[in-house]
Each structure stands twice: as C-alpha cells, then as structure tokens.
Enzyme design. Structure first.
Site, PDB file in Angstrom:
ATOM      1  N   GLU A 185       0.818  -1.228   0.000  1.00 24.51           N
ATOM      2  CA  GLU A 185       0.000   0.000   0.000  1.00 24.51           C
ATOM      3  C   GLU A 185       0.851   1.277   0.000  1.00 24.51           C
ATOM      4  O   GLU A 185       0.758   2.117   0.890  1.00 24.51           O
ATOM      5  CB  GLU A 185      -1.013   0.003   1.146  1.00 24.51           C
ATOM      6  CG  GLU A 185      -0.530  -0.178   2.562  1.00 24.51           C
ATOM      7  CD  GLU A 185      -1.680  -0.128   3.580  1.00 24.51           C
ATOM      8  OE1 GLU A 185      -2.840  -0.162   3.186  1.00 24.51           O
ATOM      9  OE2 GLU A 185      -1.370  -0.057   4.789  1.00 24.51           O
ATOM     10  N   GLU A 395      -6.002  -6.799  -0.325  1.00 23.71           N
ATOM     11  CA  GLU A 395      -6.581  -6.767   1.029  1.00 23.71           C
ATOM     12  C   GLU A 395      -7.990  -6.219   0.946  1.00 23.71           C
ATOM     13  O   GLU A 395      -8.239  -5.229   0.262  1.00 23.71           O
ATOM     14  CB  GLU A 395      -5.792  -5.842   1.967  1.00 23.71           C
ATOM     15  CG  GLU A 395      -4.537  -6.425   2.521  1.00 23.71           C
ATOM     16  CD  GLU A 395      -3.833  -5.490   3.504  1.00 23.71           C
ATOM     17  OE1 GLU A 395      -4.515  -4.757   4.254  1.00 23.71           O
ATOM     18  OE2 GLU A 395      -2.591  -5.486   3.503  1.00 23.71           O
TER      19      GLU A 395
HETATM   20  C1  NOJ Z   1      -3.398  -2.412   5.574  1.00 22.55           C
HETATM   21  C2  NOJ Z   1      -2.100  -2.988   5.984  1.00 22.55           C
HETATM   22  O1  NOJ Z   1      -1.434  -3.527   4.881  1.00 22.55           O
HETATM   23  C3  NOJ Z   1      -2.198  -3.999   7.091  1.00 22.55           C
HETATM   24  O2  NOJ Z   1      -0.922  -4.101   7.643  1.00 22.55           O
HETATM   25  C4  NOJ Z   1      -3.240  -3.585   8.110  1.00 22.55           C
HETATM   26  O3  NOJ Z   1      -3.273  -4.472   9.193  1.00 22.55           O
HETATM   27  C5  NOJ Z   1      -4.581  -3.549   7.426  1.00 22.55           C
HETATM   28  N1  NOJ Z   1      -4.544  -2.636   6.308  1.00 22.55           N
HETATM   29  C6  NOJ Z   1      -5.730  -3.141   8.326  1.00 22.55           C
HETATM   30  O4  NOJ Z   1      -5.591  -1.866   8.766  1.00 22.55           O
END
Ligand code: NOJ
EC number: 3.2.1.21
Length: 505
Positions: A185, A395
């Site tokens: 991200e 995700e």
């Molecule tokens: C994005 C991140 O990549 C991850 O590390 C995090 O736990 C999740 N979103 C949830 O916030």
C-alpha cells in the site's frame, strides 16, 4: 398470449436479477485466486530470535502503549499449524511478507541462514498443501539500522539496498513464488509515515494532533513516494533481466485505494473527485503506466514534487505486471468546506489535494458498513484510465472488536458484498485476477494493537500457546471456496444456526 409474454418478461427479469445476486466460487474464472493474508511483523512474533534485528516497526510500536508484535500470533513457530488451517479452508493463495531484518539482519550483506530457512520452510509447507504464495517484499518494516544510517525511504540509497534485498528473495524463493508485490500500500504508507506520522518511522511537520520528533509533511511524502517508485522499478527491472524467463512470475506494486465518489452532482464536486483520484490513485499509477505524475499533482505540489529523469521515467513506466489494490472504505468528495474525516493539517498531502472527504458508510473502528460500489468504481476507473491492467485485490476485510464473539456475521456480509463487486467488475471487463481477505487470523494491528482485529480465526493472545479458533467467517469462506455456499441464498443463515452452539469464546 399477451399475458404469456408479460409472464415471460417477468421471469426473465427475475432470473437476470437472481443471476447477478447469487453466485458461487464457480462463477469466477478457474485461474482467479482467492486467498487470505498476514504480514511478517503482524503475524510472526519471535522478534529477537534466530538472528532477526529490529525494524522501524518494532521501534515505533514500542514507543507507544498500544501493544507490539513481539509475540503476536507466533506465526514463526506455528506456521505449520496455520498452513494446515489454510489448507482445510481451501485457500488457493496465501499472501505474506518477508521480514527484511530477519533475512538480512544488517540491512545489506550477509543472509541470515535461520531466517532463510524459515521462509523456505513456509513456502515448502504451502507448496505441499497446494497453496500459491503471494509474497510482499516490504510491509512497513525497514531494518532499523538502515533508518539510522541514512533515513530509510527518504534517501535514494534505499533503492540499491531494496534491490539487493529483492535479489536475495528472487534467487532463494523465486522457483516457488510466482507473485511478488514489491511494496505494500505504497500510497497510504507514505502518507501515514511521512505526512501524518501515524506509522513507522513516524515523521510529520509540527502540528496540533501528533507530536512527531522529526519530519516535513510538505516534502517528505513526495520524496519517499518517488524513491518507492524508483526502488520498485529497479527491483522489477532486475527480476525481468535475471529471473523472469526462468521463474515465470509477475511483479507488481500495491496502492491503498479508497472508493471515491462526488458528494453532490455539482460540477465542483465532480472536479474535486477527479483531483482526489489523481492524488490517491494517479500519484503511483500514472508513473507506473505512463511514466509521469498526474498534471493535477504537478500543478499543486510544484517544485516539492520530485521530477523523473527521462531514464527513470522509462524504467518506472511498465514496471508493474499487475496493480495490487488494498481497499476497505469509500469516501464522498466535496469542494465545499465540511467536516472531513481527515484532520485538516496546515501542510502536506491532504492540504495539497484540497478537497473535503466524508465517509460513505459508518466507518468507526468497529463494524464497517460495506459500500461495494466503491470498489467497483475503482476497478472501472483503473480499467478506463490506465489501460485495464491486471489487478489483484490484495486486502479487503472488516475489523471487529476482538474479544466479543466468534459469530462475525457482519464480516461475512462485508466480504461477500465485495466479492460480488469484484465479480461485477470482471463481467464489465476489468482484468481482476485475485481477491485476498485481510486477515487469515487475528494479528497485531498497527493502529489499534489487539483491541480490534480482521481475522477469520480468533487467536487467544493471553494463552502462551496462542490457540486458534475458527470464527463463523472461516466456515463461511471454506464453504464459499469449495463451492457449496451460494451467496444470497439461505446457506449463510444455515451456517450461522449450526455454528451458534459451539461459538463461545
Ligand atoms: C493495511 C495494511 O497492509 C495492514 O498491515 C493492516 O493491518 C490492514 N490494512 C488493516 O488496517
């Protein structure tokens, strides 16, 4: 006759509606990959074991009192058990990240044999169970020594070190890993870490919300973003020159993407939304696809936005075989001053973007409202504006209060709504090739520690054995993956009533 044709039309409409609402795994292409994910610092624990050195995430989490990843779910010791759970679930793909400081404790140079063995064993275990690894090279966890030595991502030296780290990973794991994401991200990582100061290494300009010890929100996010693009492109070039013809894998960059939609149908809100899309998506996607930053950004950020040399632009352009999308929430965008969900800083990314954003659904840290049309909008926009690249949803998922219930029905509704959005997008021509639920099991969460979690398996963090217990979502995903659950049918209700007897914590 007339009645007959009306009935016929009615039946066609009914069938068409139920077709678009009800679906199973089998409605997706066979080679589409459904998976679930973790990341090294959030899952592994064993932070001081077998030669691992601290990362910036260790340092950051120890600087406040929201818990840390010292032990977390203990994936380092329990990976075999977890892979077994994944196999029982029918997972097709497992996304995890490699801890740079476990593999190369000094950041560069010598490889740690025990770190190497851990990842080889994990990958071997996945292979035995027929689960395809999707490896993220960088997930917020720069070796602290590189941060101390030259300031990490805001220094161009990172490009060489990141490429050398990637080289080790391709060489050692590439025979069995066909999907690589270079940086997790990238957009929100840069914003959180160098603009807002809420993620490691915690840089921001002095402001009334957070007390950062160092940083400059008006320049560092753009500098770090630029170095990320160059580091990604450099690792991708290396992969293509040295490994791709033999290993036949793909390499991509992932961005965090809010769904973005105008708040009203005024011209001003439409323009504001275009600007927000240029900042949130175009910042990384335009260089990756067309070799330069969006004009909206160049105009507003001016000389604070680094410039690509011709050679760099050529290298970055086309360096992502796919785009990784990390998606959770949708925002309405408006030009009218209104209470925005982001604190109004006097400088930095949000100030430069110059729009107001309102959550499109209830989005407290507990139980988010699904707005699947937001994801469909992103996929349609990327298809139209960026030449329809291959996409993986890396995700998506929902946080819930951790110690409440194993019956996470809202999470199931959330996930199934988004899987439906992906199916719609595919039907509309998007080249989306995978969907990954965050997260496989309860983990250490960066912003909330252990109070909320996204896991489909509950982990008892008070138990030294870190016992895992399936939540309802784990059973649901299992049923969906083996094709026995038909979304929008009675299946979920049935699953829920079967589950209730055995669901206490
Ligand atoms: C994005 C991140 O990549 C991850 O590390 C995090 O736990 C999740 N979103 C949830 O916030």
């Amino acid at each position: 006759m007339k009645h007959f044709s009306l009935l016929f039309i009615f039946l066609v409409i009914l069938l068409a509606t139920s077709y678009s609402d009800a679906f199973t795994r089998n409605n997706f292409p066979k080679d589409f990959l459904f998976g679930s994910a973790t990341s090294a610092y959030q899952w592994e624990g064993a932070v001081a074991e077998d030669g691992r050195t601290p990362s910036v995430w260790d340092t950051f989490s120890h600087s406040y009192n929201r818990g840390n990843g010292d032990i977390t779910s203990d994936g380092y010791h329990k990976y075999k058990e977890d892979v077994k759970l994944m196999a029982e679930m029918g997972l097709e793909s497992f996304r995890f990240s490699i801890s740079w400081s476990r593999l190369i404790p000094n950041g560069r140079g010598l490889v740690n044999p025990k770190g190497l063995l851990f990842y080889k064993n994990l990958i071997k275990e996945l292979k035995i169970h027929g689960i395809k690894p999707h490896v993220t090279l960088y997930h917020y966890d720069l070796p602290q020594c590189l941060e101390d030595e030259y300031g990490g991502w805001i220094n161009r030296k990172i490009i060489e070190d990141f490429t050398a780290f990637a080289d080790v990973c391709f060489r050692e794991f590439g025979e069995d890993v066909k999907l690589w994401t270079t940086i997790n991200e990238a957009t929100i990582f840069v914003i959180g870490s160098y603009d807002q100061g809420i993620s490691p290494p915690g840089h921001c300009s002095p402001n009334k919300f957070i007390n950062c010890t160092t940083g400059n929100s008006s320049t560092e996010p753009y500098l770090a973003g630029h170095n990320i693009l160059l580091a990604h492109a450099s690792a991708s070039k290396l992969y293509k020159l040295k490994y791709k013809s033999k290993q036949r894998g793909s390499i991509g960059l992932s961005i965090f993407a809010f769904g973005l939609s105008p708040y009203t149908n005024s011209k001003e809100d439409e323009i504001a939304t275009q600007r927000a899309k240029a900042f949130f998506y175009g910042w990384m996607l335009k260089p990756l696809v067309f070799g330069d930053y969006p004009d909206e950004m160049k105009r507003t950020v001016g000389s604070r936005l680094p410039v690509f040399s011709e050679e760099e632009s050529e290298q970055v352009k086309g360096s992502s075989d796919f785009i990784g999308i990390i998606h959770y929430l949708t925002l309405y965008v408006t030009n009218q001053p209104s209470p925005s969900i982001f604190p109004s800083m006097s400088e930095g990314f949000y100030k430069d973007m110059g729009v107001y954003m309102i959550s499109a659904g209830n989005s407290s840290f507990l139980a988010w409202e699904a707005t699947p049309w937001g994801l469909e909008g992103i996929l349609e926009y990327i298809k139209q504006s960026y030449n329809n690249p291959p996409i993986y949803i890396l995700e998506n998922g929902m946080p819930m209060e951790r110690v409440s219930t194993l019956q996470d029905t809202q999470r199931i509704e959330f996930i199934q709504a988004y899987i439906g959005a992906v199916l719609n997008a595919i039907k509309n021509g998007s080249d989306t090739r995978g969907y990954i639920v965050w997260s496989m099991i309860d983990l250490y969460e960066l912003l909330t520690g252990y109070t909320t979690s996204f896991g489909m398996y509950y982990v008892n963090f008070s138990d030294p054995g870190r016992k895992r217990t399936p939540k309802l979502s784990a059973s649901w995903y299992t049923g969906f993956l083996n094709g026995t659950i038909d979304i929008a049918s009675q299946d979920t209700i049935l699953l829920q009533s079967n589950f209730s007897g055995s669901s206490s914590l």
